[in-house]
Structure formats: C-alpha cells, structure tokens
Write a protein that holds these residues in place. Structure first.
Motif, PDB file in Angstrom:
ATOM      1  N   SER A   1     -36.634  26.600  16.331  1.00 17.70           N
ATOM      2  CA  SER A   1     -35.536  26.017  15.564  1.00 17.70           C
ATOM      3  C   SER A   1     -35.924  24.598  15.205  1.00 17.70           C
ATOM      4  O   SER A   1     -36.524  23.884  16.021  1.00 17.70           O
ATOM      5  CB  SER A   1     -34.243  25.975  16.377  1.00 17.70           C
ATOM      6  OG  SER A   1     -33.806  27.264  16.688  1.00 17.70           O
ATOM      7  N   VAL A   2     -35.603  24.186  13.994  1.00 20.42           N
ATOM      8  CA  VAL A   2     -35.839  22.811  13.564  1.00 20.42           C
ATOM      9  C   VAL A   2     -34.534  22.234  13.049  1.00 20.42           C
ATOM     10  O   VAL A   2     -33.621  22.969  12.686  1.00 20.42           O
ATOM     11  CB  VAL A   2     -36.930  22.712  12.467  1.00 20.42           C
ATOM     12  CG1 VAL A   2     -38.281  23.180  12.984  1.00 20.42           C
ATOM     13  CG2 VAL A   2     -36.542  23.497  11.225  1.00 20.42           C
ATOM     14  N   ARG A   3     -34.459  20.921  13.041  1.00 17.15           N
ATOM     15  CA  ARG A   3     -33.275  20.268  12.503  1.00 17.15           C
ATOM     16  C   ARG A   3     -33.711  19.159  11.568  1.00 17.15           C
ATOM     17  O   ARG A   3     -34.825  18.627  11.672  1.00 17.15           O
ATOM     18  CB  ARG A   3     -32.390  19.723  13.612  1.00 17.15           C
ATOM     19  CG  ARG A   3     -32.993  18.607  14.403  1.00 17.15           C
ATOM     20  CD  ARG A   3     -31.963  17.942  15.328  1.00 17.15           C
ATOM     21  NE  ARG A   3     -32.570  16.954  16.177  1.00 17.15           N
ATOM     22  CZ  ARG A   3     -32.903  15.722  15.796  1.00 17.15           C
ATOM     23  NH1 ARG A   3     -32.696  15.334  14.555  1.00 17.15           N
ATOM     24  NH2 ARG A   3     -33.452  14.886  16.653  1.00 17.15           N
ATOM     25  N   SER A   4     -32.838  18.828  10.641  1.00 20.82           N
ATOM     26  CA  SER A   4     -33.134  17.741   9.721  1.00 20.82           C
ATOM     27  C   SER A   4     -33.160  16.430  10.492  1.00 20.82           C
ATOM     28  O   SER A   4     -32.545  16.297  11.550  1.00 20.82           O
ATOM     29  CB  SER A   4     -32.104  17.699   8.599  1.00 20.82           C
ATOM     30  OG  SER A   4     -30.797  17.663   9.136  1.00 20.82           O
ATOM     31  N   MET A   5     -33.883  15.477   9.972  1.00 21.01           N
ATOM     32  CA  MET A   5     -34.019  14.182  10.634  1.00 21.01           C
ATOM     33  C   MET A   5     -32.828  13.284  10.294  1.00 21.01           C
ATOM     34  O   MET A   5     -32.315  13.337   9.180  1.00 21.01           O
ATOM     35  CB  MET A   5     -35.313  13.494  10.187  1.00 21.01           C
ATOM     36  CG  MET A   5     -36.560  14.247  10.588  1.00 21.01           C
ATOM     37  SD  MET A   5     -38.072  13.489   9.952  1.00 21.01           S
ATOM     38  CE  MET A   5     -38.164  12.042  10.982  1.00 21.01           C
ATOM     39  N   THR A   6     -32.446  12.469  11.230  1.00 23.81           N
ATOM     40  CA  THR A   6     -31.403  11.488  10.976  1.00 23.81           C
ATOM     41  C   THR A   6     -32.023  10.311  10.232  1.00 23.81           C
ATOM     42  O   THR A   6     -33.244  10.135  10.217  1.00 23.81           O
ATOM     43  CB  THR A   6     -30.772  10.979  12.286  1.00 23.81           C
ATOM     44  OG1 THR A   6     -31.774  10.264  13.023  1.00 23.81           O
ATOM     45  CG2 THR A   6     -30.206  12.124  13.121  1.00 23.81           C
ATOM     46  N   ALA A   7     -31.180   9.471   9.650  1.00 20.60           N
ATOM     47  CA  ALA A   7     -31.661   8.286   8.946  1.00 20.60           C
ATOM     48  C   ALA A   7     -32.430   7.374   9.888  1.00 20.60           C
ATOM     49  O   ALA A   7     -33.475   6.816   9.520  1.00 20.60           O
ATOM     50  CB  ALA A   7     -30.486   7.548   8.304  1.00 20.60           C
TER      51      ALA A   7
ATOM     52  N   LEU B   1     -39.849   6.568  12.083  1.00 16.32           N
ATOM     53  CA  LEU B   1     -41.128   7.234  11.831  1.00 16.32           C
ATOM     54  C   LEU B   1     -41.734   6.868  10.474  1.00 16.32           C
ATOM     55  O   LEU B   1     -42.817   7.332  10.130  1.00 16.32           O
ATOM     56  CB  LEU B   1     -40.965   8.751  11.946  1.00 16.32           C
ATOM     57  CG  LEU B   1     -40.573   9.250  13.342  1.00 16.32           C
ATOM     58  CD1 LEU B   1     -40.210  10.728  13.304  1.00 16.32           C
ATOM     59  CD2 LEU B   1     -41.685   8.990  14.338  1.00 16.32           C
ATOM     60  N   GLU B   2     -40.993   6.062   9.701  1.00 19.84           N
ATOM     61  CA  GLU B   2     -41.439   5.611   8.387  1.00 19.84           C
ATOM     62  C   GLU B   2     -41.774   6.771   7.455  1.00 19.84           C
ATOM     63  O   GLU B   2     -42.855   6.842   6.867  1.00 19.84           O
ATOM     64  CB  GLU B   2     -42.624   4.655   8.530  1.00 19.84           C
ATOM     65  CG  GLU B   2     -42.292   3.411   9.334  1.00 19.84           C
ATOM     66  CD  GLU B   2     -43.481   2.491   9.552  1.00 19.84           C
ATOM     67  OE1 GLU B   2     -44.626   2.848   9.164  1.00 19.84           O
ATOM     68  OE2 GLU B   2     -43.268   1.416  10.120  1.00 19.84           O
TER      69      GLU B   2
END
Length: 155
Positions: free
Chosen positions: A117-123, A129-130
């Motif tokens: 499972s993957v999730r979108s990255m937060t701002a 992580l640039e």
C-alpha cells in the motif's frame, strides 16, 4: 502424475497453463511440460519456482530445463511484467484538504497483487524531501511480492 507423463521419478513443477502473451508462452513452454530447474537450480514445488522468479525483474533471462514427452530440453525465458503489475497511479493529483480543517488527508492506494500500500505525500514530506510529487510506502504485507523484493523494509 510423473508415471503418466513417462518420468522415472516425481520431480519438478507441472505447467498447468501458460498466460496468453506471457513469457512462458513466448519461450515455447506448454501445458503439460514439467519444469525441472531454473538457472541450474532444481525446483520441486510451485512456491519454490515463484520465489526464485520473484528475485528477478522483467527483461531478465532465465534458463529453464523442462521435461516434455520423454525428453529433457532447455528454454531461455525472457521475463515479462504481469499485466496486473503494470497499473500506474497518478501521483500528481493534489491532495485534497478537509473542508473543516487544514489537515491534509493522504490518499492510500492498495496493490494487493504486490502486497503493498502507498499513500500520497503530505506537503511537509514533499518539502522535507525536496520533491514536487511522490508516494510513501504505507504498508508491506509479509512475504508478498514487495516484501520479497525488500520494498519498504527498514534495516
């Protein structure tokens, strides 16, 4: 089964069917063939064969020794990605914010066939992580495809 196929001893993995357009079919493997070894390593169970193949990537070549109609031959198989492994997730979609708060709600996408499972990255994660976009591994099912390839494991 081995006796019915004319084999002197029960060993190998019987091919019950091949995937249309798949690597096995392209290499000339057929229903009723018995896979005796892959790259010189004997296989005697389906999961043993799958585990070995899982250590490779699409495009890799493996040499398969097969028993067919009384004789043993070798076939070179160029591995291909399975159709279900070609699914792509659009990670450029903006993460929607909850109308009642400014807290982001990352979207989770499950890939059951990969055990991942993957999730979108937060701002904040993107900033840290640039990067402009990406996903974070949220979960890896033990002994699934992703686990076997060490995806998402921390050492």
């Amino acid at each position: 089964m081995a006796s019915a196929l004319g084999m002197k001893e029960a060993k190998g993995v019987l091919i019950q069917s091949t995937v249309k357009g798949g690597a096995g079919e392209a290499a000339g493997l057929k229903e009723g063939d018995v896979i005796l070894s892959v790259d010189g390593k004997g296989v005697n169970a389906g999961n043993e064969l799958q585990s070995y193949i899982a250590t490779h990537h699409p495009g890799d070549r493996v040499v398969v020794k097969i028993y067919r109609e009384g004789s043993v031959t070798e076939k070179t198989v160029t591995l291909k990605a399975r159709e279900e492994d070609k699914e792509v997730v659009n990670t450029s979609e903006p993460v929607k914010e909850d109308e009642e708060s400014s807290v982001e709600s990352p979207r989770i996408v499950k890939f059951d066939n990969l055990g991942l499972s993957v999730r979108s990255m937060t701002a904040d994660e993107k900033k840290e992580l640039e990067v402009d976009r990406g996903v974070i591994v949220a979960d890896v099912r033990p002994y699934g495809e992703a686990f076997n390839r060490a995806i998402g494991r921390t050492w």
